[in-house]
Design a protein around this motif. Structure first.
Motif, PDB file in Angstrom:
ATOM      1  N   GLY A  53       0.831  -1.155  -0.033  1.00  6.66           N
ATOM      2  CA  GLY A  53       0.114  -0.164   0.069  1.00  6.66           C
ATOM      3  C   GLY A  53       0.775   1.371  -0.081  1.00  6.66           C
ATOM      4  N   ILE A  54       0.391   1.982  -0.762  1.00 10.64           N
ATOM      5  CA  ILE A  54       1.046   3.475  -0.798  1.00 10.64           C
ATOM      6  C   ILE A  54       1.120   4.360   0.410  1.00 10.64           C
ATOM      7  CG2 ILE A  54       1.192   5.834  -1.917  1.00 10.64           C
ATOM      8  CD1 ILE A  54       0.212   4.370  -4.421  1.00 10.64           C
ATOM      9  N   GLU A  55      -0.021   4.257   1.253  1.00  9.73           N
ATOM     10  CA  GLU A  55      -0.367   5.129   2.211  1.00  9.73           C
ATOM     11  C   GLU A  55       0.608   4.405   3.470  1.00  9.73           C
ATOM     12  OE1 GLU A  55      -0.908   8.436   4.299  1.00  9.73           O
ATOM     13  OE2 GLU A  55      -1.603   8.169   2.008  1.00  9.73           O
ATOM     14  N   PRO A  56       0.576   3.308   3.734  1.00  9.79           N
ATOM     15  CA  PRO A  56       1.283   2.596   4.827  1.00  9.79           C
ATOM     16  C   PRO A  56       2.783   2.801   4.691  1.00  9.79           C
ATOM     17  CG  PRO A  56      -0.532   1.063   3.993  1.00  9.79           C
ATOM     18  CD  PRO A  56      -0.415   2.373   3.209  1.00  9.79           C
ATOM     19  N   ASN A  57       3.091   2.875   3.266  1.00 12.69           N
ATOM     20  CA  ASN A  57       4.520   2.999   2.950  1.00 12.69           C
ATOM     21  C   ASN A  57       5.022   4.452   3.443  1.00 12.69           C
ATOM     22  OD1 ASN A  57       5.266   0.351   2.677  1.00 12.69           O
ATOM     23  ND2 ASN A  57       5.231   0.590   0.402  1.00 12.69           N
ATOM     24  N   ARG A  58       4.224   5.281   2.622  1.00 11.93           N
ATOM     25  CA  ARG A  58       4.410   6.835   2.915  1.00 11.93           C
ATOM     26  C   ARG A  58       4.594   7.145   4.654  1.00 11.93           C
ATOM     27  NH1 ARG A  58       0.150   9.684   0.755  1.00 11.93           N
ATOM     28  NH2 ARG A  58       0.895   9.082  -1.208  1.00 11.93           N
ATOM     29  N   ASN A  59       3.821   6.377   5.521  1.00  9.13           N
ATOM     30  CA  ASN A  59       4.034   6.628   6.674  1.00  9.13           C
ATOM     31  C   ASN A  59       5.150   5.941   7.353  1.00  9.13           C
ATOM     32  OD1 ASN A  59       1.263   7.901   6.882  1.00  9.13           O
ATOM     33  ND2 ASN A  59       0.076   5.984   7.366  1.00  9.13           N
ATOM     34  N   PHE A  60       5.626   4.745   6.843  1.00  8.28           N
ATOM     35  CA  PHE A  60       6.818   4.169   7.349  1.00  8.28           C
ATOM     36  C   PHE A  60       7.945   4.900   7.004  1.00  8.28           C
ATOM     37  CE2 PHE A  60       4.157  -0.082   7.540  1.00  8.28           C
ATOM     38  CZ  PHE A  60       4.597  -0.293   8.806  1.00  8.28           C
ATOM     39  N   ALA A  61       8.163   5.366   5.906  1.00 12.58           N
ATOM     40  CA  ALA A  61       9.186   6.266   5.440  1.00 12.58           C
ATOM     41  C   ALA A  61       9.063   7.480   6.177  1.00 12.58           C
ATOM     42  CB  ALA A  61       8.972   6.482   3.750  1.00 12.58           C
ATOM     43  N   GLN A  62       7.948   8.155   6.313  1.00 17.56           N
ATOM     44  CA  GLN A  62       8.067   9.565   7.043  1.00 17.56           C
ATOM     45  C   GLN A  62       8.439   9.075   8.605  1.00 17.56           C
ATOM     46  OE1 GLN A  62       6.707  11.831   5.247  1.00 17.56           O
ATOM     47  NE2 GLN A  62       6.552  13.531   6.688  1.00 17.56           N
ATOM     48  N   ASP A  63       8.055   8.334   9.044  1.00 19.51           N
ATOM     49  CA  ASP A  63       8.255   7.832  10.521  1.00 19.51           C
ATOM     50  C   ASP A  63       9.898   7.436  10.738  1.00 19.51           C
ATOM     51  OD1 ASP A  63       5.820   8.014  11.347  1.00 19.51           O
ATOM     52  OD2 ASP A  63       5.413   6.049  11.770  1.00 19.51           O
ATOM     53  N   PHE A  64      10.384   6.951   9.606  1.00 23.08           N
ATOM     54  CA  PHE A  64      12.036   6.559   9.837  1.00 23.08           C
ATOM     55  C   PHE A  64      12.531   7.956   9.746  1.00 23.08           C
ATOM     56  CE2 PHE A  64      15.730   6.186   7.323  1.00 23.08           C
ATOM     57  CZ  PHE A  64      16.519   5.164   7.893  1.00 23.08           C
ATOM     58  N   LEU A  65      12.158   8.852   8.692  1.00 20.73           N
ATOM     59  CA  LEU A  65      12.950  10.287   8.600  1.00 20.73           C
ATOM     60  C   LEU A  65      12.733  10.969   9.849  1.00 20.73           C
ATOM     61  CD1 LEU A  65      14.658  11.842   6.601  1.00 20.73           C
ATOM     62  CD2 LEU A  65      12.488  12.803   5.672  1.00 20.73           C
ATOM     63  N   PHE A  66      11.681  11.058  10.461  1.00 21.61           N
ATOM     64  CA  PHE A  66      11.624  11.614  11.733  1.00 21.61           C
ATOM     65  C   PHE A  66      12.237  10.900  12.844  1.00 21.61           C
ATOM     66  CE2 PHE A  66       7.410  13.690   9.956  1.00 21.61           C
ATOM     67  CZ  PHE A  66       8.214  15.118  10.091  1.00 21.61           C
ATOM     68  N   ASP A  67      12.353   9.730  12.816  1.00 17.27           N
ATOM     69  CA  ASP A  67      13.192   9.085  13.902  1.00 17.27           C
ATOM     70  C   ASP A  67      14.824   9.703  13.677  1.00 17.27           C
ATOM     71  OD1 ASP A  67      11.399   7.750  15.305  1.00 17.27           O
ATOM     72  OD2 ASP A  67      11.584   5.889  13.962  1.00 17.27           O
ATOM     73  N   MET A  68      15.297   9.571  12.256  1.00 18.10           N
ATOM     74  CA  MET A  68      16.578  10.177  12.027  1.00 18.10           C
ATOM     75  C   MET A  68      16.799  11.445  12.539  1.00 18.10           C
ATOM     76  SD  MET A  68      18.612   7.598  10.793  1.00 18.10           S
ATOM     77  CE  MET A  68      19.659   8.073   9.823  1.00 18.10           C
ATOM     78  N   LEU A  69      15.949  12.341  12.343  1.00 19.16           N
ATOM     79  CA  LEU A  69      15.866  13.670  12.388  1.00 19.16           C
ATOM     80  C   LEU A  69      15.773  13.868  13.892  1.00 19.16           C
ATOM     81  CD1 LEU A  69      13.305  15.291   9.958  1.00 19.16           C
ATOM     82  CD2 LEU A  69      15.901  14.854   9.856  1.00 19.16           C
ATOM     83  N   ASP A  70      14.945  13.114  14.946  1.00 18.48           N
ATOM     84  CA  ASP A  70      15.037  13.311  16.081  1.00 18.48           C
ATOM     85  C   ASP A  70      16.244  12.827  16.804  1.00 18.48           C
ATOM     86  OD1 ASP A  70      12.383  14.118  15.994  1.00 18.48           O
ATOM     87  OD2 ASP A  70      11.577  12.153  16.428  1.00 18.48           O
ATOM     88  N   ALA A  71      16.838  12.044  16.326  1.00 11.46           N
ATOM     89  CA  ALA A  71      18.432  11.781  16.714  1.00 11.46           C
ATOM     90  C   ALA A  71      19.310  12.357  16.341  1.00 11.46           C
ATOM     91  CB  ALA A  71      18.528  10.092  16.579  1.00 11.46           C
ATOM     92  N   GLY A  72      19.157  13.430  15.373  1.00  8.67           N
ATOM     93  CA  GLY A  72      20.042  14.632  15.035  1.00  8.67           C
ATOM     94  C   GLY A  72      21.013  14.017  13.874  1.00  8.67           C
ATOM     95  N   HIS A  73      20.483  13.167  13.110  1.00  9.68           N
ATOM     96  CA  HIS A  73      21.038  12.707  11.974  1.00  9.68           C
ATOM     97  C   HIS A  73      20.382  13.025  10.842  1.00  9.68           C
ATOM     98  CE1 HIS A  73      23.592  10.362  14.717  1.00  9.68           C
ATOM     99  NE2 HIS A  73      22.375   9.670  14.994  1.00  9.68           N
TER     100      HIS A  73
END
Length: 194
Positions: A54-74
């Motif tokens: 699914g496009i929407e679940p994948n978008r959510n996973f990708a967005q969460d991954f990126l935010f996790d990287m940003l939150d960790a300062g990377h």
């Protein structure tokens, strides 16, 4: 640290119980990010994206991954590991603006500019940076050059900033015509003027 060790043990226990839980991957990549194993973190994301059609679940996973990287300062590593660099740059621009991280955004912009020199999102992000500094002329110029080159689906995200910069320069009429004389743009422009 103890929290990380406890989280790793909990994840291992849950893998034994339900290895196919899609939410499990979020915590697996978070552990990898904590250990600065970015390659492993992005492999975990890719495995979830490959399993999830699914496009929407994948978008959510990708967005969460990126935010996790940003939150960790990377920030730069997050940009590099994101499945869609243009979406990543857009997300980083919003995040960097809200957290006042202009240097991190500049590094991501420089890398994106090298990889995709003609991406109109570059102009929009530079316009956003100029607007944050109240350099309305530079903001309007970048928005005016970039907005018409954006795919229709991406325009809505940038329209408000584009119109606002033009209003600040007394160019509401020009902006109205350039954006296609749409009713929603008319309403936005009138609200900005009033």
């Amino acid at each position: 640290d103890k929290k990380t060790a406890d989280l790793e043990k909990l994840i291992e226990a849950h893998v034994q119980n339900d290895a196919n839980d899609p939410e499990l991957a979020r915590f697996q990549w978070r552990i990898e990010i904590l250990h600065k194993r970015f390659g492993e973190a992005s492999k975990t994301l890719k495995s979830v994206l490959d399993r999830n059609p699914g496009i929407e679940p994948n978008r959510n996973f990708a967005q969460d991954f990126l935010f996790d990287m940003l939150d960790a300062g990377h920030v730069l590593e997050g940009y590099r590991r994101a499945p869609d660099p243009a979406v990543a740059l857009d997300t980083i621009a919003t995040d960097a603006a809200s957290r006042h991280r202009p240097k991190e955004l500049d590094r991501a912009l420089a890398e994106h500019r090298q990889r995709f020199p003609n991406d109109p999102v570059l102009l929009m992000v530079v316009g956003q940076q100029a607007a944050a500094k109240q350099d309305w002329a530079k903001a309007a110029q970048n928005f005016s050059e970039g907005w018409p080159r954006l795919p229709e689906a991406k325009r809505q995200r940038w329209t408000y900033g584009y119109l606002f910069a033009r209003v600040k320069l007394g160019q509401a009429i020009q902006a109205y015509h350039e954006t296609g004389k749409r009713p929603e743009h008319f309403r936005q422009l009138t609200a900005m003027i009033l």
